[in-house]
Design an enzyme around this catalytic site. Structure first.
Site, short mmCIF file in Angstrom:
data_model
loop_
_atom_site.label_atom_id
_atom_site.label_comp_id
_atom_site.label_asym_id
_atom_site.label_seq_id
_atom_site.Cartn_x
_atom_site.Cartn_y
_atom_site.Cartn_z
N SER A 20 11.35 -20.08 30.07
CA SER A 20 10.14 -20.53 30.77
C SER A 20 10.34 -20.77 32.26
O SER A 20 9.41 -20.60 33.04
CB SER A 20 9.62 -21.81 30.11
OG SER A 20 10.62 -22.80 30.08
N HIS A 30 6.31 -17.54 26.11
CA HIS A 30 5.99 -16.80 27.34
C HIS A 30 6.09 -15.29 27.17
O HIS A 30 5.88 -14.55 28.13
CB HIS A 30 6.91 -17.25 28.48
CG HIS A 30 6.71 -18.70 28.82
ND1 HIS A 30 5.77 -19.14 29.72
CD2 HIS A 30 7.31 -19.82 28.33
CE1 HIS A 30 5.81 -20.45 29.79
NE2 HIS A 30 6.73 -20.89 28.96
N LYS A 87 -0.97 -20.08 26.84
CA LYS A 87 -0.41 -19.34 27.98
C LYS A 87 -1.13 -17.99 28.06
O LYS A 87 -2.27 -17.95 28.51
CB LYS A 87 1.10 -19.27 27.83
CG LYS A 87 1.69 -20.69 27.71
CD LYS A 87 3.17 -20.73 27.61
CE LYS A 87 3.69 -22.05 27.06
NZ LYS A 87 3.38 -23.21 27.87
C1 LIG Z 1 9.22 -22.06 25.83
C2 LIG Z 1 8.15 -23.06 25.52
N1 LIG Z 1 8.02 -23.51 24.26
C3 LIG Z 1 7.08 -24.42 23.93
C4 LIG Z 1 6.23 -24.91 24.87
C5 LIG Z 1 5.24 -25.96 24.47
O1 LIG Z 1 4.00 -25.39 24.24
P1 LIG Z 1 2.69 -26.28 24.38
O2 LIG Z 1 2.38 -26.38 25.84
O3 LIG Z 1 1.65 -25.54 23.60
O4 LIG Z 1 3.01 -27.61 23.78
C6 LIG Z 1 6.32 -24.48 26.21
C7 LIG Z 1 5.46 -24.95 27.30
O5 LIG Z 1 4.63 -25.71 27.32
C8 LIG Z 1 7.31 -23.54 26.53
O6 LIG Z 1 7.45 -23.13 27.79
#
Ligand SMILES: Cc1ncc(COP(=O)(O)O)c(C=O)c1O
Length: 394
Positions: free
Chosen positions: A180, A208, A240
Site C-alpha cells: 500500500s 490495492h 479503493k
Molecule cells: C493493504 C490493505 N489492507 C487492508 C486495508 C484496510 O481496508 P479498509 O480501509 O477497508 O479497512 C487497507 C487500507 O485501508 C490496505 O491498504
C-alpha cells in the site's frame, strides 16, 4: 498514568503528529475543494480511487435506489437479521468475479483481515508475514495468539525459511498483493510455492490490486496467472478501486462457512448498509465492462513515471498507480506536501510508523479520472518540491 499531552508534544516535536484535513466539496472527477487550505481547488493525487468510480453517477444512483427500498442502515448483524438481498447478490457476484466458490462481505478490510488471521492462526502456531504487510494483518495475528514472524520485504526465500524452521506448526503465510505504501508487487508465484511446501495457508490481501491489476481487473493473482488453488484465501477491499466501501474474503465454501462460524469481527458487528452493497454491485459492472479505466490508469502511471524520472524525482520502483516519492525525513515530506498544496495539488506525506523510520515519502496515486495535463503539471510541481527538499538538506 501516562501523560497524553506529553506524548502528543513528543509527536509534534518529531514532526510525526498526524492531522486531518477536511475535504469539503467535490467538483469534478479527480479534483477536490479543500477549505482548510483556503477554499482553493486542489487536484487530488492522494486517494485510492484508482479507476475513478467513487463519484460515478451509476454508483450514486444504485445507492439512492437501494436506500429508498432498504433504508440507510442494516439494523442488525449478518447472523441476526441484517443480511439482505443486496449483500447476498454481491457476495455471489464477487465469488464469480474472483473464480471462487464463495465470498463473504465485511464492513472493512481491517475487519476482514482480523477475521482471516484470528480464524486461521491457532494459539502457539506460526504466522509468517512480509515486513511491510498492512497493519490489520499484523493485528490479526497478535489477537490470535499465534507467533508472529516477519520476513524481509518481498523475500520469498526468507519466507520459506521461516515457514520451515522452528517448533510451532506453520499456519499462515500472509502478504499484501500490491504494497500500500510502496506500490510494488509481492512475489506471489514464489510465495505460493513456499506455502504449498510448508502446508500453510497463503493469505493474499489484494486491497490495492483488485480492479487494477490483471487484464480483467482480477488483481495481482490474475496478473501472475495464479488460481484459487495457489492462493486459497483472497481478501479484497471495496473502498479503493471499487470506489465504494467494505471488503470481502473469497475462497472455497468451507473457508467461508468457517469464517461465518468463527470470526468475531464478522459475527459481532452490524452488517454493511445495503445501499453500499448496491453501489458496489454497480461498480463491479463497470469494472467488468470498462477495461479502458484500467488501461487509462496504467497509461497515466507510465506517463507520470517517465516524466518524473526525467526530472530527477526520487521515485520508488513501482509499476502500479501507487508511486511513492522517497524523501527520507518527516520534515522533508511535510515540507514537500505543503509546497505541493500551494501549487494546487493534494498529495499526502506518509511518515513513520506507517513506513519505516528514515523512509518518509509522498504517496502519489494516479487515477483514471486524472487528465494528462494534471499529471504533467504535478510532475513540474514535484520536481520543484524535491529540489527544495534537497536544498533544505544541504
Ligand atoms: C493493504 C490493505 N489492507 C487492508 C486495508 C484496510 O481496508 P479498509 O480501509 O477497508 O479497512 C487497507 C487500507 O485501508 C490496505 O491498504
Amino acid at each position: 498514568m501516562r501523560s497524553l499531552e506529553e506524548t502528543l508534544q513528543q509527536l509534534e516535536a518529531a514532526q510525526l503528529r498526524r492531522r486531518r484535513i477536511t475535504v469539503d466539496a467535490f467538483t469534478s472527477p479527480g479534483t477536490r475543494v479543500n477549505l482548510e487550505v483556503g477554499g482553493r481547488e486542489l487536484a487530488d493525487f492522494s486517494s485510492n480511487d484508482y479507476l475513478g468510480l467513487a463519484r460515478h453517477p451509476a454508483l450514486a444512483q444504485a445507492m439512492a435506489e437501494s436506500a429508498g427500498i432498504a433504508g440507510a442502515g442494516s439494523a442488525a448483524s449478518h447472523l441476526v437479521s441484517g443480511h439482505g438481498r443486496e449483500h447476498q447478490r454481491l457476495e455471489e457476484e464477487l465469488a464469480d468475479f474472483t473464480h471462487r466458490e464463495r465470498a463473504l462481505l465485511f464492513s472493512s478490510g481491517y475487519a476482514a483481515n482480523l477475521a482471516v488471521m484470528t480464524s486461521l492462526c491457532g494459539r502457539g502456531e506460526r504466522a509468517v508475514l512480509d515486513r511491510l504487510c498492512h497493519a490489520s494483518l499484523i493485528d490479526g495475528v497478535r489477537l490470535s495468539g499465534a507467533v508472529l514472524k516477519r520476513y524481509a520485504h518481498a523475500d520469498a526465500q526468507a519466507a520459506l525459511q521461516m515457514l520451515t524452521t522452528g517448533d510451532e506448526a506453520p499456519a499462515v503465510l500472509a502478504t499484501d498483493g500490491v504494497f500500500s505504501m510502496d506500490g510494488d508487487l509481492a512475489p506471489l508465484p514464489q510465495l505460493a510455492a513456499a506455502a504449498r511446501a510448508s502446508q500453510a495457508w497463503l493469505v493474499v490481501d489484494d486491497a490495492h490490486g483488485l480492479g487494477v491489476m490483471g487484464a480483467g481487473g482480477g488483481g495481482t493473482l490474475e496478473h501472475f496467472g495464479l488460481d484459487a488453488q495457489a492462493a486459497p484465501v483472497l481478501v479484497g477491499t471495496l473502498g479503493k478501486a471499487f470506489g465504494s466501501f467494505g471488503a470481502f474474503v473469497a475462497g472455497d465454501a468451507a473457508l467461508v462457512e468457517f469464517l461465518i462460524q468463527q470470526a468475531r469481527s464478522y459475527i459481532y458487528t452490524t452488517a454493511l448498509p445495503q445501499p453500499v452493497a448496491a453501489a458496489t454491485r454497480a461498480a463491479l459492472v463497470l469494472i467488468r465492462a470498462e477495461g479502458w479505466r484500467r488501461e487509462r490508469v496504467h497509461e497515466l502511471t507510465r506517463r507520470f513515471r517517465a516524466r518524473a524520472l526525467r526530472e530527477g524525482v526520487p521515485l520508488a520502483d513501482s509499476a502500479t498507480p501507487i508511486q511513492p516519492v522517497l524523501l527520507g525525513s518527516a520534515a522533508a515530506a511535510l515540507g514537500a506536501q505543503a509546497q505541493l498544496a500551494a501549487a494546487g495539488f493534494l498529495v499526502i506525506a506518509i511518515r513513520p510508523p506507517t513506513v519505516p523510520a528514515g523512509t518518509a515519502r509522498l504517496r502519489v496515486t494516479l487515477s483514471a479520472a486524472h487528465t494528462e495535463a494534471q499529471v504533467d503539471a504535478l510532475v513540474d510541481a514535484l520536481a520543484a518540491a524535491c529540489a527544495q527538499a534537497r536544498v533544505g538538506r544541504t
